[in-house]
Design an enzyme around this catalytic site. Structure first.
Site, short mmCIF file in Angstrom:
data_model
loop_
_atom_site.label_atom_id
_atom_site.label_comp_id
_atom_site.label_asym_id
_atom_site.label_seq_id
_atom_site.Cartn_x
_atom_site.Cartn_y
_atom_site.Cartn_z
N ASP A 26 0.86 -1.17 0.00
CA ASP A 26 0.00 0.00 0.00
C ASP A 26 0.90 1.23 0.00
OD1 ASP A 26 -2.46 1.41 0.16
OD2 ASP A 26 -2.13 1.70 2.30
N ASP A 28 -0.36 5.09 0.75
CA ASP A 28 -0.70 6.05 1.80
C ASP A 28 -0.62 5.39 3.17
OD1 ASP A 28 -1.65 8.52 0.30
OD2 ASP A 28 -2.90 6.99 -0.63
#
Length: 360
Positions: A26, A28
């Protein structure tokens, strides 16, 4: 076949970058927050890549294109090709393309990432609900400056019966100044105005996992994320292992309360965990031990943390780990105690004092 319920973080004798061929990361809250690199991320990713691990960046953020994300990562010191970036915009565009004819018009509520992904699937992004022959509405994160009127535009089309798709439903998104509303919050606005339900593509749902597998070809993937309800649940749904890092939206207390589908295989502070093994959590008579800590579920509804003495026994409830005990080992032991007590539910034991001792 019934899946076994995870009741403890797993051990891994090898460094994770050796045990898995691909890290599905991922962005963010894991690699960056608010555009700035998270501490230790750049060095850790560089070391993992140099050691032969393939890196792929899998994000529910549909705002930016893979080219833009790759450029940003390069500016941060993480050389990345656009093909190594998989977005929820790509996943939702494929989902739409499977249900409408090539060349169909799709109303876009979001940013450039959605428009590029739709064109990649031979679909035509448009801006107005009044377009003749509108085949779908797609909604994705549009950033803090997305005009409120775009939600009205989506509602007009959906209320006329146009199928509604959403890239993802993350309620929040981490930024440099804190936690902000995510696309899921915007989806709720349109849901309230229409009473409709969108088809959703992003993590933790199967379309995103399928998109990732198709684009990476990973054989032994490790999902790396900061969110229990997207990254970790997505790994659970895809039946692959996961690493939770504590650099984003999930804190230690939320981790202890995790239901089975939200329990990661491993937990670490940050991306340095890729370059290390993971310690074993051992059942003992009183509870669960990891490193210099033992966690115990007491009959009074409290999770207690004890520091083990040098001989391997348990001391009293005093002490703060000052003898060198790693707070992360304490958290791993607490996870085992909490998840075992909770079984297939969420732990309701009070862990506030135990977590305060760890500084987490």
């Amino acid at each position: 076949m019934t899946r076994q319920i995870r009741t403890s973080p797993a051990a891994c004798e090898q460094s994770l970058h050796q045990a898995y061929d691909t890290a599905l990361l991922d962005l963010d809250g894991v690699v960056y927050a608010g555009g700035a690199a998270i501490a230790h991320a750049v060095e850790s990713l560089g070391a993992a890549r140099a050691a032969g691990m393939h890196l792929a960046y899998v994000t529910n953020n549909a705002l930016r294109t893979p080219d833009a994300v790759a450029e940003h990562l390069g500016e941060l010191g993480v050389p990345t090709e656009a093909g190594e970036v998989i977005t929820s915009a790509q996943a939702v565009a494929r989902l739409i393309a499977e249900q409408v004819e090539p060349g169909s018009k799709v109303l876009v509520i979001g940013g450039e990432g959605l428009r590029v992904a739709l064109r990649e699937r031979a679909l035509v992004p448009v801006e107005s609900a009044d377009e003749e022959g509108l085949a779908a509405v797609v909604q994705g994160y549009g950033g803090p400056d997305l005009p409120w009127g775009r939600f009205a535009e989506a509602s007009y089309a959906i209320n006329r019966g146009v199928p509604w798709f959403a890239s993802n439903t993350d309620l929040t998104i981490p930024g440099a100044r804190g936690i902000a509303p995510g696309n899921g919050a915007a989806v709720e606005v349109v849901r309230i105005a229409t009473g409709a339900e969108p088809q959703v593509a992003g993590k933790p749902l199967p379309p995103m996992h399928r998109e990732t597998v198709l684009r990476t070809g990973a054989e032994r993937p490790l999902v790396v994320g900061d969110r229990l309800d997207t990254d970790i649940e997505g790994a659970f749904n895809g039946e692959v292992d996961s690493l939770l890092v504590l650099t984003g939206v999930t804190d230690a207390a939320q981790l202890l309360r995790a239901e089975p589908r939200h329990r990661p295989t491993y937990v670490d502070r940050d991306l340095r965990g890729l370059m290390a093994g993971q310690p074993e959590v051992v059942p003992v008579e009183e509870g669960f031990r990891c490193g210099g800590w033992t966690a115990v579920a007491l009959n009074n509804g409290v999770l207690e943390l004890r520091e083990a003495d040098e001989a391997g026994g348990d001391g009293g409830s005093g002490g703060d780990g000052g003898s060198g005990a790693d707070p992360l080992d304490g958290l791993r032991a607490l996870c085992a105690a909490a998840w075992t007590a909770a079984g297939d539910g969420a732990c309701t034991l009070d862990a506030a004092k135990a977590l305060a001792r760890l500084g987490l």
